[in-house]
Design a protein around this motif. Sequence first.
Motif, PDB file in Angstrom:
ATOM      1  N   THR A  19      33.531  41.850  50.694  1.00  0.00           N
ATOM      2  CA  THR A  19      34.507  42.934  50.774  1.00  0.00           C
ATOM      3  C   THR A  19      35.693  42.680  49.850  1.00  0.00           C
ATOM      4  OG1 THR A  19      33.910  43.377  53.083  1.00  0.00           O
ATOM      5  CG2 THR A  19      36.033  44.207  52.320  1.00  0.00           C
ATOM      6  N   ARG A  78      34.678  42.789  46.001  1.00  0.00           N
ATOM      7  CA  ARG A  78      34.190  44.080  45.525  1.00  0.00           C
ATOM      8  C   ARG A  78      35.312  45.097  45.349  1.00  0.00           C
ATOM      9  NH1 ARG A  78      28.769  44.962  49.298  1.00  0.00           N
ATOM     10  NH2 ARG A  78      27.335  43.703  48.019  1.00  0.00           N
ATOM     11  N   ARG A  79      36.498  44.777  45.839  1.00  0.00           N
ATOM     12  CA  ARG A  79      37.614  45.702  45.709  1.00  0.00           C
ATOM     13  C   ARG A  79      38.088  45.764  44.265  1.00  0.00           C
ATOM     14  NH1 ARG A  79      40.688  43.447  51.061  1.00  0.00           N
ATOM     15  NH2 ARG A  79      39.677  44.810  52.599  1.00  0.00           N
ATOM     16  N   TRP A  80      38.429  46.968  43.836  1.00  0.00           N
ATOM     17  CA  TRP A  80      38.925  47.140  42.474  1.00  0.00           C
ATOM     18  C   TRP A  80      40.222  46.366  42.260  1.00  0.00           C
ATOM     19  CZ3 TRP A  80      36.113  48.557  38.605  1.00  0.00           C
ATOM     20  CH2 TRP A  80      35.024  49.415  38.804  1.00  0.00           C
ATOM     21  N   ARG A  81      41.038  46.263  43.309  1.00  0.00           N
ATOM     22  CA  ARG A  81      42.292  45.520  43.194  1.00  0.00           C
ATOM     23  C   ARG A  81      42.028  44.059  42.862  1.00  0.00           C
ATOM     24  NH1 ARG A  81      44.826  46.397  48.253  1.00  0.00           N
ATOM     25  NH2 ARG A  81      43.470  44.761  49.074  1.00  0.00           N
ATOM     26  N   THR A  82      41.036  43.467  43.529  1.00  0.00           N
ATOM     27  CA  THR A  82      40.701  42.064  43.272  1.00  0.00           C
ATOM     28  C   THR A  82      40.167  41.889  41.857  1.00  0.00           C
ATOM     29  OG1 THR A  82      40.136  41.792  45.609  1.00  0.00           O
ATOM     30  CG2 THR A  82      39.354  40.106  44.087  1.00  0.00           C
ATOM     31  N   ILE A  83      39.301  42.789  41.441  1.00  0.00           N
ATOM     32  CA  ILE A  83      38.744  42.717  40.087  1.00  0.00           C
ATOM     33  C   ILE A  83      39.851  42.853  39.053  1.00  0.00           C
ATOM     34  CG2 ILE A  83      37.187  43.853  38.454  1.00  0.00           C
ATOM     35  CD1 ILE A  83      35.466  44.673  40.862  1.00  0.00           C
ATOM     36  N   ALA A  84      40.808  43.748  39.312  1.00  0.00           N
ATOM     37  CA  ALA A  84      41.921  43.945  38.381  1.00  0.00           C
ATOM     38  C   ALA A  84      42.793  42.692  38.299  1.00  0.00           C
ATOM     39  CB  ALA A  84      42.764  45.150  38.812  1.00  0.00           C
ATOM     40  N   ALA A 142      41.002  40.163  36.262  1.00  0.00           N
ATOM     41  CA  ALA A 142      41.005  40.564  34.852  1.00  0.00           C
ATOM     42  C   ALA A 142      42.344  40.237  34.188  1.00  0.00           C
ATOM     43  CB  ALA A 142      40.702  42.061  34.738  1.00  0.00           C
TER      44      ALA A 142
END
Length: 302
Positions: A38, A41-47, A50
């Motif tokens: 969970t 997979r969140r966009w916040r974590t990926i951002a 990055a």
Amino acid sequence: MSRAEVEAGAEAVRVEDTAVRKPSSLWTFGLFRSELLTTFRRWRTIALLAVLAAVPILIGIAIKIETRDGSTAGGGGGEGPAFISQITNNGLFLVFTALAATLPFFLPMAIGVIAGDAIAGEANAGTLRYLLVAPAGRTRLLLTKYATTMTFCLVATLVVALSALTVGALLFPLGELTTISGTRISFTEGLGRALLIALVVAASLIGVAALGLFVSTLTNSGIAAMATTVGLLITIQILDQIPQLHALQPYFFSHYWLSFADLMRDPVYWDDMVRNLGLQGLYAAVFGSAAWARFAAKDITA
């Protein structure tokens, strides 16, 4: 119905309730795996990952441009935690520089966001009550959230290190390293020290993770918890730079963060790193206990 039958029925309910509330270790692993999936997979974590990966790229490109005429990066010297003047001679030093650049703000900010959202985010989304209805238990759920945050600490630190190593290998030469003490070590040994430095940096964030988790138990707003945690991080960093507070500064969780540079001495100087890890353990124990006490007594309404 006889009294014996009533008591037998009540005992069966108690046994069933106990079975529900004592999940197996396999179920606990499943909860941890679910939390990891969970979170990552969140966009916040990926951002966040990055942005952390981009920092070494920007540093490497900036140094490459600055030194294209043969000048020395950072104005010479070569000492200090950043090792910035050594990067043009050996790209592995970009790993140390990137970790030194991200540790004061970027890495703890990312940890603060993840930790601050751990409990408050679930309450804000209305899923916290359902997690507790499942056979998790508050203590087990809190420990799972903390373990997930610590996993993110390690992943985030390794993302910075691997990004820096890749950029350093592409833009600069690799080979033997010169330590702060002036001795030469092989590239393999230097790579091992880089990995150890990354692990020390990740361990330096366990206090921040516990602080963020505690703040997360105080509110049902994920944004408020994240903002408060990041605000506290910035405040502590500012206080750690005020000379008049020198007597208190050794007790700030950020005071010994850059002590990982001592791993590039020969022999390695361990004193400040031991102080750092001990201080992080103390913060983790204090704020972890406070988070447990608060969460155990918290009235879950969402």
